[in-house]
Design a protein around this motif. Structure first.
Motif, PDB file in Angstrom:
ATOM      1  N   VAL A  46       0.839  -1.203   0.000  1.00  0.00           N
ATOM      2  CA  VAL A  46       0.000   0.000   0.000  1.00  0.00           C
ATOM      3  C   VAL A  46       0.873   1.252   0.000  1.00  0.00           C
ATOM      4  O   VAL A  46       0.600   2.227  -0.718  1.00  0.00           O
ATOM      5  N   ILE A  47       1.936   1.238   0.811  1.00  0.00           N
ATOM      6  CA  ILE A  47       2.845   2.392   0.861  1.00  0.00           C
ATOM      7  C   ILE A  47       3.522   2.593  -0.496  1.00  0.00           C
ATOM      8  O   ILE A  47       3.611   3.720  -1.002  1.00  0.00           O
ATOM      9  N   ALA A  48       4.004   1.502  -1.094  1.00  0.00           N
ATOM     10  CA  ALA A  48       4.642   1.609  -2.412  1.00  0.00           C
ATOM     11  C   ALA A  48       3.638   2.068  -3.468  1.00  0.00           C
ATOM     12  O   ALA A  48       3.977   2.872  -4.353  1.00  0.00           O
ATOM     13  N   TRP A  49       2.407   1.593  -3.375  1.00  0.00           N
ATOM     14  CA  TRP A  49       1.368   2.006  -4.329  1.00  0.00           C
ATOM     15  C   TRP A  49       1.105   3.508  -4.200  1.00  0.00           C
ATOM     16  O   TRP A  49       0.815   4.182  -5.192  1.00  0.00           O
ATOM     17  N   GLY A  50       1.212   4.033  -2.980  1.00  0.00           N
ATOM     18  CA  GLY A  50       1.085   5.472  -2.795  1.00  0.00           C
ATOM     19  C   GLY A  50       2.166   6.236  -3.539  1.00  0.00           C
ATOM     20  O   GLY A  50       1.923   7.329  -4.056  1.00  0.00           O
TER      21      GLY A  50
END
Length: 795
Positions: A46-50
């Protein structure tokens, strides 16, 4: 009025925090923890997708600059975007302030009106695309959920308002409605605002024209930017879907669209709450209940998205600090820079003498490219033309003025070839010479009258190790000239005092066409200092065999003095990879981000658990370590080193540790079923984050202007205090935590399937690292050192 707002905002923040605590209590801390554990390594995704969403937003904003986008690098714009978003986390007014930061830090290459217009267009596109997504989401809510009659009515009214806003925006753009100027006229009638509006009237009209022209003159950029903003909102919908899916709950993309639309309404409602704390989490819990999810699931959804936002807020704050420091340094150097680009046929003695005294520099570099051997195309070493390497080397050496001497007629194609690369610094002057009064000694004599310090001569048909540029730039003025020699052969780079440079025009009537001619003449009448350098530090490039030899020497320059045995082992693989990369338009920052993706993949495989997944993750971790050397190698091969690139690599290195350690913890818990490893993993992450913060502060303290020299500076400081046991331990064991060594350790433990041992050892080591880093930070602080010395002398 501002003083009255501050207590209200503080009160709102306190109420929001209390509401947040109450919501955790209401949902149940145990249930929330279980949901977060179920989310597992998906939080890292999720953090990387952000980060992907931020890249899309930056791309969309970049398109609004039109041709001006080539004046600002994508990496800088990404840093500005993250900085703006970080500031905007503190509320609605903070978002306006963040947009102002974007405008102010874009740089002097972008006119103020263009910067304001681009940020305004970008913000307008984001709002309009959010309205489109909200309209579609509300429509989905009406179709999916069995709402009460009153809520259906409210949803229809709000959906109609959103649709009307989108249609009115389209009509205003198509018909060129002068909304800004009309608004300015209305505000100008107010007595207290009239002086301000009158001063800004021209700027308002300029910004408005840029806004309206964006669609009518560049429709392709308009639609692509709008579609990229829609893609950002689509990424948010996918984020909702992923979080709910990782928690083990079924949800369709249609449902994720509806949740995202309702979440945007919650964000609007929480605009005046600093950070939207409490209201955001409470709204998500209500939305989750509407879709049949538990309160804990709704709070986990909000909490995961909040952690993603906080992570990128931290990165944005770091980017803001770096960009602000770079802007301050640039402004302080502006008075010492001369920006003058002249065509060879336009140069004259009067123009050379037109520089005012206030603009004179203490260090001027003259790059000689005036012999008959220079022609287009220029030979390349490390994919960079050799003359451009000399120019960029002089710029990196600190020359505020760089004069390139070329043949008045034959040199024009060379100049055009270099300018097409887009890499020639702004403070480069092009001077054409032939003979007589335009001879090289005459030119150097004229330049000597405009400088306060020394002059550096550089033969442009050779490549030089960066240390040679630094040596002649830092010459202390002993004698009349400093000559670098290799076995009685002139290297081609030297320093001349102002007196010696002025004497050239008076003493020599013959034409001197090269640095060798000048030095030969000076040696007979002036005091010249010769300094021996090894032949592997430079190379003349006159034919193909010499060019190939220069390429081999350049490979040797890629090895750092601080490289150990494992780093050198990685170089045997990374240097050939870098050589394959440099012919393509791939920047070192792109490589850093790609390496970060490999690090994330390594962490994801480690999180899956099991022997083969762990081993695959360890191999990917080692491969990311090899690639970690490529960004610096490409930067040195193509002379693209920058402080921002070094800090970006540092951030990616720290994220590598977080990805690996998080994945390792989750994988061990999944494989063993022993939840006690979560405690070890938590302590490990705490130590890793504390170590990253402390080393980052110390890097800024020891080498803020040259962050790549941090390790060398730290070694010097630690060696000077070798009697200190803690610093001695840190100095002789720091190689263990290096990015080039640790992956080999991980691979060893993964091969023997004892990763739990590594987790425990890494936890202990990480918490020792930040203690040593904190101690050395306090010890090496200049003010503290001065105080200690003063107390010693008093004693």
């Amino acid at each position: 009025m501002a003083r009255a707002r501050l207590p209200l905002r503080l009160l709102g923040a306190i109420v929001g925090i209390l509401l947040f605590i109450y919501l955790i209590h209401r949902a149940g801390p145990a249930k929330l923890l279980a949901s977060m554990v179920a989310l597992g390594w998906g939080l890292a995704l999720v953090i990387a997708w952000g980060g992907v969403a931020h890249i899309l937003k930056t791309w969309a904003w970049r398109l609004t600059l039109l041709d001006g986008k080539y004046q600002v690098s994508f990496a800088r714009m990404l840093g500005l975007r993250l900085s703006s978003e970080a500031v905007g986390q503190f509320g609605g007014l903070a978002q306006l302030f963040g947009d102002g930061l974007r405008v102010s830090l874009l740089g002097p290459a972008i006119p103020l009106s263009h910067g304001i217009a681009s940020v305004t267009i970008d913000r307008a596109f984001f709002v309009v695309s959010a309205a489109v997504v909200s309209f579609l989401g509300l429509s989905a809510v009406l179709m999916v959920l069995p709402l009460p009659h009153k809520l259906i009515l409210y949803a229809i009214v709000f959906a109609c308002l959103l649709l009307g806003f989108v249609l009115l925006s389209a009509i205003a753009i198509r018909n060129r409605w002068p909304l800004f100027s009309r608004t300015g006229e209305v505000l100008g009638r107010i007595r207290y605002l009239k002086p301000l509006i009158d001063r800004k009237r021209a700027l308002i009209h300029s910004v408005e024209e840029s806004l309206l022209d964006f669609y009518h003159r560049t429709p392709k950029a308009f639609w692509v930017s709008l579609l990229l903003n829609l893609a950002c909102h689509a990424a948010a919908i996918v984020e909702v879907y992923l979080i709910v899916w990782f928690m083990g709950t079924k949800l369709t993309l249609f449902g994720a669209l509806a949740i995202e639309a309702l979440t945007k309404l919650v964000n609007i409602a929480g605009t005046f709450n600093p950070g939207n704390i409490g209201t955001y989490e409470g709204g998500n819990m209500l939305i989750a209940k509407m879709f049949g999810l538990t309160a804990a699931a709704g709070l986990t959804l909000a909490f995961a998205r909040r952690l993603r936002a906080l992570f990128w807020t931290g990165v944005g704050i770091l980017c803001l600090i770096i960009l602000s420091n770079r802007t301050k340094r640039k402004k302080s150097n502006e008075t010492n820079e001369v920006i003058m680009q002249l065509a060879p046929e336009q140069i004259s003695s009067e123009e050379l003498q037109s520089t005012s005294a206030s603009q004179r520099s203490s260090h001027l570099a003259v790059v000689l490219a005036n012999d008959s051997g220079f022609g287009s195309p220029l030979p390349k070493v490390g994919s960079v033309p050799i003359l451009l390497r000399s120019i960029l080397g002089a710029a990196k050496g600190g020359a505020a003025r760089i004069v390139v001497v070329i043949d008045r007629v034959k040199g024009l194609p060379v100049r055009q070839e270099l300018l097409k690369t887009g890499r020639v610094p702004n403070h480069v002057e092009w001077c054409g010479v032939t003979s007589g009064e335009d001879s090289l000694p005459s030119l150097i004599g004229q330049l000597a009258s405009e400088i306060d310090g020394h002059l550096v001569l550089i033969a442009g048909n050779r490549v030089y190790h960066p240390s040679l540029h630094k040596r002649v730039a830092d010459w202390d003025g002993t004698g009349d000239a400093l000559t670098l020699m290799t076995d009685c052969e002139t290297v081609g780079i030297c320093s001349l005092s102002r007196k010696a440079s002025s004497d050239l025009a008076r003493r020599y009537s013959t034409v001197a066409a090269s640095s060798e001619d000048i030095l030969s003449g000076l040696a007979m009448t002036h005091s010249t200092i010769s300094e021996e350098v090894t032949g592997d530090k430079w190379q003349r490039v006159g034919n193909e065999s010499q060019r190939q030899l220069a390429e081999r020497k350049l490979d040797g320059w890629l090895v750092k003095p601080t490289d150990g045995i494992f780093a050198r082992a990685n170089r045997t693989i990374s240097i050939p990879i870098s050589r394959l990369i440099i012919p393509f338009p791939i920047t070192p920052n792109m490589i850093s981000l790609f390496t970060l993706g490999v690090s994330f993949a390594a962490g994801a495989f480690l999180a899956l658990g099991g022997y083969w997944n762990m081993l695959t993750g360890a191999i990917l971790s080692w491969f990311s370590s090899v690639l970690d050397g490529c960004d610096g190698e490409v930067a040195r091969l193509k002379l693209q080193e920058s402080a921002f690139g070094c800090w970006l690599e540092t951030i990616c290195d720290n994220l590598y540790y977080l990805f690996i350690f998080s994945g390792l913890t989750i994988g061990i818990v999944r494989s063993s079923g022993n939840r006690s490893y979560l405690l070890w993993g938590g302590l490990l992450l705490l130590g890793a984050i504390a170590s990253a913060l402390m080393t980052g502060l110390q890097r800024h303290q020891l080498s803020s202007a040259r962050p790549e020299r941090y390790l060398q500076e730290w070694h010097k400081k630690a060696d000077s205090r070798s009697s200190n046991p803690l610093l001695y331990l840190g100095r002789h064991t720091e190689f263990i935590i290096r990015r080039c060594f640790l992956p080999y350790v991980i691979l060893f433990f993964a091969l023997f399937d004892v990763m739990n041992w590594f987790l425990i050892g890494a936890t202990v080591g990480a918490n020792i690292v930040w203690i040593v880093a904190l101690y050395s930070y306090l010890t090496f602080t200049p003010s503290r050192t001065t105080a200690l010395q003063s107390s010693t002398s008093l004693g």
